[in-house]
Design a protein around this motif. Structure first.
Motif, PDB file in Angstrom:
ATOM      1  N   ASP A  19      12.830 -68.611  28.969  1.00 28.75           N
ATOM      2  CA  ASP A  19      13.455 -68.452  27.651  1.00 28.75           C
ATOM      3  C   ASP A  19      12.775 -67.317  26.896  1.00 28.75           C
ATOM      4  OD1 ASP A  19      14.411 -68.673  25.083  1.00 28.75           O
ATOM      5  OD2 ASP A  19      14.408 -70.865  25.091  1.00 28.75           O
ATOM      6  N   THR A  24       8.757 -69.431  26.428  1.00 33.21           N
ATOM      7  CA  THR A  24       8.432 -70.628  27.191  1.00 33.21           C
ATOM      8  C   THR A  24       9.239 -70.642  28.481  1.00 33.21           C
ATOM      9  OG1 THR A  24      10.125 -71.890  26.034  1.00 33.21           O
ATOM     10  CG2 THR A  24       7.875 -72.093  25.203  1.00 33.21           C
ATOM     11  N   SER A  26      11.118 -73.298  30.820  1.00 29.47           N
ATOM     12  CA  SER A  26      11.606 -74.677  30.905  1.00 29.47           C
ATOM     13  C   SER A  26      11.757 -75.031  32.378  1.00 29.47           C
ATOM     14  CB  SER A  26      12.966 -74.811  30.219  1.00 29.47           C
ATOM     15  OG  SER A  26      12.840 -74.486  28.856  1.00 29.47           O
ATOM     16  N   TYR A  28      12.708 -78.083  35.219  1.00 29.59           N
ATOM     17  CA  TYR A  28      13.365 -79.384  35.413  1.00 29.59           C
ATOM     18  C   TYR A  28      13.179 -79.805  36.856  1.00 29.59           C
ATOM     19  CZ  TYR A  28      15.495 -77.749  31.129  1.00 29.59           C
ATOM     20  OH  TYR A  28      15.667 -77.253  29.863  1.00 29.59           O
ATOM     21  N   SER A  89      11.026 -83.091  32.679  1.00 22.98           N
ATOM     22  CA  SER A  89      11.255 -81.824  32.002  1.00 22.98           C
ATOM     23  C   SER A  89       9.918 -81.304  31.474  1.00 22.98           C
ATOM     24  CB  SER A  89      12.255 -82.094  30.873  1.00 22.98           C
ATOM     25  OG  SER A  89      12.069 -81.238  29.810  1.00 22.98           O
ATOM     26  N   LYS A  91       7.799 -77.958  29.542  1.00 23.30           N
ATOM     27  CA  LYS A  91       7.865 -76.696  28.803  1.00 23.30           C
ATOM     28  C   LYS A  91       6.520 -76.022  28.968  1.00 23.30           C
ATOM     29  CE  LYS A  91      11.671 -76.784  25.838  1.00 23.30           C
ATOM     30  NZ  LYS A  91      12.701 -76.539  26.841  1.00 23.30           N
TER      31      LYS A  91
END
Length: 109
Positions: A19, A24, A26, A28, A89, A91
């Motif tokens: 992002d 950051t 992300s 998953y 998840s 970050k």
């Protein structure tokens, strides 16, 4: 504890998004049923250059994801993780991030 377990399966369904606006990453990890197990069975360790995830006894399997060397450096104290429905998840806060520092992969090795 984690150290006494010998059999680990690699978490293979891992996706990530870089992002640019937030500096950051992300991440998953698809882990069906993870939201139904005790939170203390999910262990995440982060350093400036590494990430290690271990999930103990998720429907009879012990899962792990180890990045001994992340693509770039992160701020572990500003990074976080959450258990969501069927996935973990994370970050990762990029350290010394410049918008052109794109992460091509999560781990170098």
């Amino acid at each position: 504890g984690v150290r006494s377990i010998e059999k680990w399966s690699d978490i293979s369904d891992v996706s990530f998004a870089d992002d640019e606006n937030k500096n950051t990453i992300s991440v998953y990890m698809a882990l069906p049923g993870i939201h139904e197990i005790a939170a203390n069975k999910v262990c995440v360790w982060m350093t400036m250059t590494s990430l290690e995830v271990r999930i103990i006894d998720l429907q009879g399997t012990n899962w792990c994801y180890v990045a001994q060397e992340l693509w770039g450096q992160i701020n572990p104290e500003r990074s976080s993780w959450k258990i969501r429905k069927d996935k973990l998840s994370l970050k990762l806060d990029k350290r010394a991030a410049r918008s052109w520092d794109r992460w091509e992969k999560l781990r170098r090795i």
